[in-house]
Every structure is written in C-alpha cells, then in structure tokens.
Scaffold this active site. Sequence first.
Site, mmCIF file in Angstrom:
data_model
loop_
_atom_site.group_PDB
_atom_site.id
_atom_site.type_symbol
_atom_site.label_atom_id
_atom_site.label_comp_id
_atom_site.label_asym_id
_atom_site.label_seq_id
_atom_site.Cartn_x
_atom_site.Cartn_y
_atom_site.Cartn_z
ATOM 1 N N ASP A 1 1.026 -1.696 -0.034
ATOM 2 C CA ASP A 1 -0.175 -0.149 -0.464
ATOM 3 C C ASP A 1 0.610 0.942 -0.028
ATOM 4 O O ASP A 1 2.126 1.519 0.330
ATOM 5 C CB ASP A 1 -1.440 -0.350 1.888
ATOM 6 C CG ASP A 1 -1.961 1.335 1.416
ATOM 7 O OD1 ASP A 1 -2.194 1.656 0.746
ATOM 8 O OD2 ASP A 1 -1.781 1.706 2.783
ATOM 9 N N PHE B 1 -18.092 10.888 4.416
ATOM 10 C CA PHE B 1 -17.409 10.604 3.817
ATOM 11 C C PHE B 1 -17.934 8.905 3.299
ATOM 12 O O PHE B 1 -17.605 7.962 4.291
ATOM 13 C CB PHE B 1 -16.422 10.774 4.307
ATOM 14 C CG PHE B 1 -14.764 10.444 2.964
ATOM 15 C CD1 PHE B 1 -14.779 11.304 2.351
ATOM 16 C CD2 PHE B 1 -14.089 9.054 3.255
ATOM 17 C CE1 PHE B 1 -13.343 10.718 0.598
ATOM 18 C CE2 PHE B 1 -13.611 8.809 2.811
ATOM 19 C CZ PHE B 1 -12.997 9.421 1.668
ATOM 20 N N ARG C 1 -0.947 15.339 -1.559
ATOM 21 C CA ARG C 1 -2.249 14.798 -1.661
ATOM 22 C C ARG C 1 -3.199 16.502 -1.954
ATOM 23 O O ARG C 1 -3.039 16.637 -1.338
ATOM 24 C CB ARG C 1 -2.582 14.048 -0.496
ATOM 25 C CG ARG C 1 -1.600 13.253 -0.130
ATOM 26 C CD ARG C 1 -2.348 12.812 1.116
ATOM 27 N NE ARG C 1 -3.392 11.836 1.270
ATOM 28 C CZ ARG C 1 -4.247 11.040 1.598
ATOM 29 N NH1 ARG C 1 -2.918 10.224 1.060
ATOM 30 N NH2 ARG C 1 -4.769 10.695 1.962
ATOM 31 N N THR D 1 -2.397 1.452 -4.815
ATOM 32 C CA THR D 1 -2.784 2.421 -4.155
ATOM 33 C C THR D 1 -4.125 3.133 -4.164
ATOM 34 O O THR D 1 -4.954 2.913 -5.127
ATOM 35 C CB THR D 1 -2.222 3.690 -3.870
ATOM 36 O OG1 THR D 1 -2.159 4.835 -2.962
ATOM 37 C CG2 THR D 1 -1.679 3.843 -5.031
ATOM 38 N N ARG E 1 -5.739 4.392 -8.084
ATOM 39 C CA ARG E 1 -7.322 4.816 -8.465
ATOM 40 C C ARG E 1 -7.822 3.182 -7.695
ATOM 41 O O ARG E 1 -8.728 2.692 -8.286
ATOM 42 C CB ARG E 1 -7.658 4.937 -9.040
ATOM 43 C CG ARG E 1 -7.233 6.989 -9.947
ATOM 44 C CD ARG E 1 -8.393 7.390 -8.436
ATOM 45 N NE ARG E 1 -8.351 9.118 -9.462
ATOM 46 C CZ ARG E 1 -8.058 9.837 -8.366
ATOM 47 N NH1 ARG E 1 -8.522 9.692 -7.258
ATOM 48 N NH2 ARG E 1 -8.036 10.966 -8.688
ATOM 49 N N LYS F 1 -7.243 -4.992 -5.146
ATOM 50 C CA LYS F 1 -6.125 -5.240 -4.476
ATOM 51 C C LYS F 1 -6.051 -6.601 -4.256
ATOM 52 O O LYS F 1 -5.050 -7.360 -4.865
ATOM 53 C CB LYS F 1 -5.330 -4.870 -3.452
ATOM 54 C CG LYS F 1 -5.289 -3.164 -2.929
ATOM 55 C CD LYS F 1 -5.097 -2.347 -2.057
ATOM 56 C CE LYS F 1 -5.123 -1.121 -2.077
ATOM 57 N NZ LYS F 1 -4.461 -0.010 -0.658
ATOM 58 N N ASP G 1 -0.936 -1.201 5.886
ATOM 59 C CA ASP G 1 -1.206 -0.368 6.931
ATOM 60 C C ASP G 1 -3.325 -0.394 7.654
ATOM 61 O O ASP G 1 -3.834 -0.061 8.543
ATOM 62 C CB ASP G 1 -0.804 0.375 7.583
ATOM 63 C CG ASP G 1 -1.315 1.966 7.009
ATOM 64 O OD1 ASP G 1 -1.137 3.044 7.373
ATOM 65 O OD2 ASP G 1 -1.391 0.958 5.642
ATOM 66 N N ASN H 1 -7.963 -1.369 4.332
ATOM 67 C CA ASN H 1 -8.528 -1.519 3.001
ATOM 68 C C ASN H 1 -7.550 -2.452 2.446
ATOM 69 O O ASN H 1 -7.656 -2.942 1.471
ATOM 70 C CB ASN H 1 -8.708 -0.119 2.147
ATOM 71 C CG ASN H 1 -7.035 0.945 2.509
ATOM 72 O OD1 ASN H 1 -6.439 0.523 3.623
ATOM 73 N ND2 ASN H 1 -7.173 1.344 1.457
ATOM 74 N N ASP H 2 -6.646 -2.650 3.326
ATOM 75 C CA ASP H 2 -5.928 -3.599 2.632
ATOM 76 C C ASP H 2 -5.571 -4.405 2.909
ATOM 77 O O ASP H 2 -5.296 -5.958 2.693
ATOM 78 C CB ASP H 2 -3.531 -3.255 3.174
ATOM 79 C CG ASP H 2 -3.278 -1.713 2.639
ATOM 80 O OD1 ASP H 2 -3.757 -1.083 1.735
ATOM 81 O OD2 ASP H 2 -3.278 -1.040 3.869
#
Length: 1084
Positions: A408, A528, A582, A662, A762, A768, A789, A792-793
């Site tokens: 990631d 969000f 970012r 990522t 994206r 992944k 970390d 989402n991983d």
Amino acid sequence: NSLKTSLWMCEGENWVDSRTVYIGHKEPPPGTEAFIQQRFPDNRIVSCKYTFWNFIPKNMFEQFRRVANFYFLVIFLVQLIIDTPTSPITSGLPLFFVITVTAIKQGYEDWLRHKADKAVNECPVQVVQNGKIICKQSRRLRVGDVVLVKEDETFPCDLILLSSSRDDGTCYVTTASLDGESSHKTYYAVQDTKAFTTEEEVSCIHATIECEQPQPDLYKFVGRINVYMNNEPVARPLGSENLLLRGATLKNTEHIYAVAIYTGMETKMALNYQSKSQKRSAVEKSMNAYLVVYLCILISKAVINTGLKYLWQSDPNRDEPWYNERTDTERQRHILIRAFTDFLAFMVLFNYIIPVSMYVTVEMQKFLGSYFIMWDDEMLDEELGERAVVNTSDLNEELGQVEYVFTDKTGTLTENNMEFIECCVDGHVYIPHAICNGQEREELFFRALCLCHTVQVKEEETVDGIKHGIHQGKSSSFYISSSPDEVALVEGMKRLGFTYLRLKDGQMEILNRDDEVERFELLEVLTFDSVRRRMSVIVRAGSGEMYLFCKGADSSIFPRVIKGKVEQVKARVELNAVEGLRTLCVAYRPLSPEQYQQVCHQLSGAKLALQDRDKQLAEAYDIIERDLILLGATAVEDRLQEKAADTIESLHQAGMKVWVLTGDKMETAAATCYASKLFRRSTQILELTTKRTEEQSLHDLHLHGVFYLFSLSGDCTDFGLIIDGATLSAVMRPGQEDSNSGNYKEIFLEICRNCSAVLCCRMAPLQKAQIVKMIKASKEHPITLAVGDGANDVSMILEAHVGIGIMGKEGRQAVRNSDYAIPKFKHLKKMLLVHGHYYYIRISELVQYFFYKNVVFMFPQFIYQFFCGFSQQPLYDTAYLTLYNISFTSLPILLYSLMEQHINMDILKKDPSLYKDIAKNCLLRWPIFIYWTVLGVYDAMVMFFGAYFLFDNTSFTSNGQMFGNWTFGTLVFTVLVFTVTFKLVLDTHYWTWINHFVIWGSLVFFVVFSLLWGGIIWPFLNYQRMYYVFMQMLSSGPAWLSIILLITVCLLPDVVKKVIWRALWPTTTEKIQVGAITSMETLD
C-alpha cells in the site's frame, strides 16, 4: 439459541431478516403492534475451542487427520493385532510422545482462552431496573436491558445510545481494540430520548427498536426506533453513528445510558473472531511430496521382501527347518492370508523410514524460531514502543521465498502524518501564515474548510498520555479526527487566520481574522465514503443563508462543478500531484429554503429505510451534491517513511518485483514511486490508464505495450508499468463481443513479468486482492507478500501467501489479520533478507536431513533380511529403534534449525542479491532430495557391508569369542549414530557453546545409555539380549578400528563432492563464506 425472525411490512418494504428489541422489556401499548418476545443468546463470550469433556476426543480427531499421525496409528494397531518382529512400543512410544506434546501445547493455549473468557464474562455491569441501578455479571446481560456505562469503561455488548451526560446527546468513543483507531469518534443519542438523563427518567422510556440481524461489518448498521408518545409511535432512523460496539471505550463523557441489542456471540466483535483460512508454505508442500515418495519406497521394500521370502521358502527344508516347525493352525492358514500378514510385518519392520518425529521437530522449530523475530531489537520502534509480532509461525520459511511484494502507499511507504502545504483559491496560491487579501471568495473557501469536516476539539493537555501542542493563549487545545488529512486542513486554516473552535448545541463556532466568533448551525452531514470519495455539510449562517460545502478528490468534484475557475484550479492540482502532494478540491452551493426542504425530504426518506439504506443514501447524496461552484483546492504532504527508498531498492536487488497498490491519483502515486526509488529516472514507463484507453482501443494499447517493451528490451531492461483501477477492471473482465478479449489477462501478465516495478492507482480494496490472486494463479505460481496498514488492505493481506501488517495510524485491522506485523516499512528489509533467508536455509536442511538419517537407519535393516532368510529379524534392539529419532539424533538438528547462520547477518543486509541464491525453493528441489537419499543409501551400504566383511569368519575378542547378531547390529547402529551426527557437524557454519554442548552431549548420552542398558539386568524385561553386548564390543580393538574406518568412508564422498563443487561451481554464498574466512585469517 434459535432466533425467530419477524416479518415487517413497512414503507412498502418486505424485510424478513430483522429483530425487535423492547427497551427495558416493556410491552408496546395495546393496539400498536403484537408483543412477540424473541429468544436471544445471553452475553457469554466463548473464544475457546474445547471443553473439559470434549478435549480428548476432539483433539485426537484433529491430530489423527494428519496423514503421518494416522499412518503411525495404523502401524501401531497392526503391531498389536499380528505377531510382528518389533514390539508395539517402538512405534507407540514416539507416536504417544508427538500426540502428547501437541495436545499439551493446544490444551495450554485453550486454557488461556478459557481464563480470558471467564474474566470477561464475570465483569460487573450496571443495569437500570425499575428506576434503580443494579449490578450484574456481564454474562447475565440480556437483549433489551438498559445499561449505564461510565467514562473509560468498555461497552459490555453492542448498544444503542439513548442519552448522554453531555447536553447535546453525543459521546466520544475510541475503538482501538476493534480496529486500532485511537482517534475519538463521535456517536449520537436518539433525538427523542437524549433528554432522559437519570435512572428514573430512563426507566420511563417506552420504545421498541427494529434492526437487522447481527452481521460482522463493524461500520454498518441499519435500524429504526419507534418511540411511543401518547401511545402513538414516532419512527426515527438508527445507523452506525448510534451503535456502540462491544470492546470500544467511552472517552471524554461522564456517563451514558444505552440499550443492549446484540449480546454474546452475536456482537460484531465476536462475529469478527472467525479464524483466517490456513496458509501452507512451499516447504510443507515439498515435505508432503517427499513423504509420498518414501511411503512408496516403504511399500516396495515390503512387497520385495514378501516375494523373496516365499521364493526362499519354496524349498521345504528352508520352509520348515527342524528347529522351527509350524503348528497345525499355521499349516491350515491360506497362503494369501499368510502373505498379507508377512507383508504387514515387513511394513512394521521398515516403517521407521517415515519420520514421524520430523513433524513435531518442524512444529517446535517454527514456534521457537518465531521468537527471534519478536526479540530482534533492530525491529523495535522506540517511538511507538512496539516490536514485531508473529501471528502465524507456520510461514517463517516463506519469508525467504518471496518473489512479488504488493505494498500500500499511504501509511505504509509514507508516514500518514499530514502537513498542510498550500491552498489555491480561484488560481491564487496561499501558503501557511500568508497575508490574505480578504476577498469574499477567499474567505468563503477558508470558512468551507473550517466547517466541512468531522474534527473534534479537545481543550486539555493530554489524551491517552500523549501531549499535543496547538496553543490558544493559555489553554492548550488540539484537534482529533479519524482522518489525518482533516486535522492538517483545519490546522492549515488556523495558520491562515480562521480557527475552528468547537461544535456546541448544533452550532459550529469559528474565530475569524478579526477575532470575532462566527456561528453556523450544522443542519446535515453527508459523510465521506470511499466510493463517492467526497463529503459534504449543510450549514445555516448567522444571517440565515444556507450553504452546502463539499470537499473531495478532484475526480469526484470536477464532474459536478458548473461554475468557477476550473482550468486554473485543475492545473494547480496536477502540478501538486506531480510533486507527490495529496490534493482535495472544495466547492459549494447556496441553498434556498425550498431546496433545503427538498434535501431534508430526500435524506430522511433514505435514512428511515431498513432495506438497501446505503444504496438509497448514495442515490440521495448523488442528487444533492450537484451543480456545485468550485472554490479551490488544497495540497497536503504525506512524507515518505524513513528508509522506505532504501528498503525498496534492497528488495529490487534481491530479485523481488515490487508493486504499489493505492487508491491515490496517478500523479501523486507516481511522484511517491520516484521518491521511494520504485521507479528510477532511467525506467521506461508504460502507462495503461483511463486517459490512454480513451485515445486508443484497449486491445491495440495492450499489443502496443508488449511490442514497445520487447522492441526496447535490447537496450534497456528496466521497465515500469502504471495502471489504474478502471483499466484493470477492463483487463480482468473480458467482453463477450471481442474474440481477442480473453487474451487481455495473459498479455497483461506478460507485460508485468517484464516490468521490475508496477504502480496500480485508483484501486478499490477488492481490486487489490484480485491482483494478488491473479499473480498467484499465473503459470509460475510465484510466492507473494502483501504489506499494508489499513482496513482497506485486509483483503490483499489475507489473499497473499504472506500477509504483513504495519502498525500505522489507519487502525490495527491490518495487523490483526496479518501473519506478521512490523512497526515500520523499513523493518521489511531485515524480515525478508535476514530472518527469511535464515529460516529457509534452516528448515530445508532440517527436512532433507530427517529423510537422510531415516534412510541410513532403515536401509541396513532391509539388506539384513537377505542374510536372515527374510525372517523379519530386526537388526537393532527395541530400545535403539524407539530412541533413535526421539533422543539420539533429534536435538542436534533442532538446535541447528534454530541457530544456524551460514553467512553473517550484516553481509546479508549489505548484499541483498544473496537472496536470489535460495529463490524458488531451490534447496528442496528433486535433484537435491535425490542426492540426500542416494547419500543415505551409500552410507547404509558402507555400514552394513563394512561391518559384514570386516567380521567375516573372524574371532574378535581376546578370549576367542565370536560376535553374535546383536553385537553386529549394535556395531552398525554405533557407526550410524556417529555418522549422521558428524554429517550435521560438517554442515554447521555457526558454532556456539550450545551447539557443542548438544552435539557432543547427544553422542555421550548414546554411549552412556548403551552402557547402562547392557550393563544392568533390568527386572521389567522378559529377555536380556543386550546384556553386556556393548561392553564386549568396545573391549575389542578391531571394533574400535572398524567404527573409525567406517565413519570416515561414509563421510568422505560428501566432503569430496563439496570441495569439488566449491572449487569449480561456487554459489555467491560460498564465495562470500570463503571471503569471510580469508579476511579473518588476515586479521589474525
């Protein structure tokens, strides 16, 4: 406990899978709804596998599912049933030892779980009953009970927040034990019950909750509460913001009242307990393949011996010699039954060629070896106070076989420690502490950033012992949020003159440049999510104007903008992205009262939905967040982690291909990849992104890519690929109309094989995992490692052969689901290049050595049958058969497999290319396995025939006595024990006093045991066939000479082979070993 489900027909929904909870167990008013009391489990948590009653049967069943254990059980039963040449003890004792050791280990681990469960289940909980507080044990809590929780207490089950000691009905919670996020999250009480703040008032609440049945997603909850006012129900939506999860802790709030809705094993925490799927290493697969080969050798030995036995006995004189006549029963038995019994007897005689103790040794080696990672001070992070953690010791050696590393970016390669760099308003750039013009648009932008967030303010010096220092006059306040980006932006605005003060009674307060406090009423928050990639707030200014402020990724804001200086802002965003910053875009939309009423109607309809609430909310958000006016953009820097570039460079040199996966935009991710040396300036980059795919058809682009790579392959071998999520979806989902589309995946894999580094941007979390799965399934079947970390991983970490979690700021979900956890990305270098390398070298020697020493052990027994008329006479004594693998030869190899360092670890770190020497499971390939087996057969033949020819027709003792068969067997066994131990001595490069103690201690133990075993008449033995045998053998000079001679002849070919190979075809490792010895000699 069976869960009854009730059918609710509500707003046209057919929602079957639900439960109804009656708060305080009160019946609803008559005529409103039927009172159906459902049965729910109690609040008891059970994390243990066994109970006192089922431990033995369940554990035995699990252990005998292992092929080797089941095989030895069958052999043991055969020895009990038929008359076999060896005692049942010889296979029963090692099996009993292996089973007992494993059972004790598993039993102890389960006892610890029982203890932990008991502590949790007996924890006191305060419950409101009839207006009073009573104390209950946690396990006695029931669904519908109203619970009082105080500050810093942990929630005993999943609760819906009814009221709080805070005036606005909110409470702050940390979910560190669930997902590791130490930031304070805000939860909200139900609007109609938040005023009930005492036990008496809470007891008066008359309401029912309808909600979904329990499911494991920590971040999803759908329900509604019906509060009865004057016997009329008022329905309110319930979402994850009202649900307090078991295991989370109450913070910065004196106390709360909440109602239990999920208890015990139905809480979300318990539903997340399920164990990960078992991963098996390449070494274990090799071991099982070798086991099958040895099983075939064993069966063929038994078949050959059985056939030859009946051939030998075809002569009547040999079949029934005068001293061994058969009984009538034996004569009448059918020849096939006799042959089958003999076959089983030979199987028993030769069964030691299958090394049962290898499994227990491998288990111990993995378990004890994993402590070296945990004890490694170089992998200790003093800032976090964290060490590396091993969650799965079964995969230690797989760390030495990695070919693909998937990592990631945010929080893994970078620190996830955001710093506000600049913002751009209508093309004008502002940096921190800049003097601003005070234009209306500029101030609207700053206000938007001060209002559009979910940041909380804490007016204290410390939180959880950590000091923060944003000073406001005398008092010190700091911002806390679940997103580091948001904190960086709010702090950035503070430096530009607009300070966010607090959220109080639904009013957001801002201190403007003129030190005036502005108040905005917070009407709605459109939270969000990773699909929309944006968030919005609707606020009412003091003047009565209403605004929707929206901030999000450029790709999700620009398409929704109808006005504003889009081109200037877009140019600045792209420039910042190239520099690795970012970026976020900010837009707004003024709302008229009519538009706001319409928005409220859309949102409340979606929020009250019980079925597909997320989908309905997403549709409502989509309609609301339109026709925006662009204000500007922000740039935040996320610095690279210390030594991240050095680590990636080392992994490249070690022959690993590194992929960065990522969710960031391409330009930002590409800049990070250049900074971290994933791509070099000389790297030829091939882009497969949406921009390019719009220009050409996908098929042409792929072919162009392949030809481009191969046309350049003559001049340049360093290629890089950049692909985005949308293109990847097209690659992995072939279209039906195009006949060539099926080849996309193959062509894509071909491109990837020729690239040293790949960047996928994206990416959705599931994509992944799909990439990792695709590489795992490619024709080479490479070993993959995923490192991340955040939550989402997790899917990628679980999919890869080895999953590594980093103890970052995005929670501990990755760490909880990983096989190994490390504090920082830089620790991956030592983890793979040193620990992985050593583990693989050690276990491959352990496996080959075990098979070798068992061939040497059993082959003389096979040859001996040719000299004893295939009578199944054992060559070795029962004690030797039993203790060979348990005592005489097991400790030296176990110690070797824990301590061996064939090269100094500093050299391994400095020269990553040494990792290539052990790639692709090279030390457990078939040629090496065959070499060890042939060496074993050679040693066995030297021992047997050497002893046979040296003693042929000769009296050896001074008084003229002849040696008998037990002396012959003991001589062979003595040579055997010394030879296999010396073979390990020759292979050991790293000597410590422990090695010396164990190796020479094992040999001394064998000699002492033999002297005692043959020197005393043991009362529990029916026979004394070994009495004085060992002493008599050692009293003979020729026996000493033959032992020394045979050991030398056995070891000589292996030594000669090593010398020749090192001289003519040395590996990189061997060259370095020679260099190290030479440098030490020059120092002397």
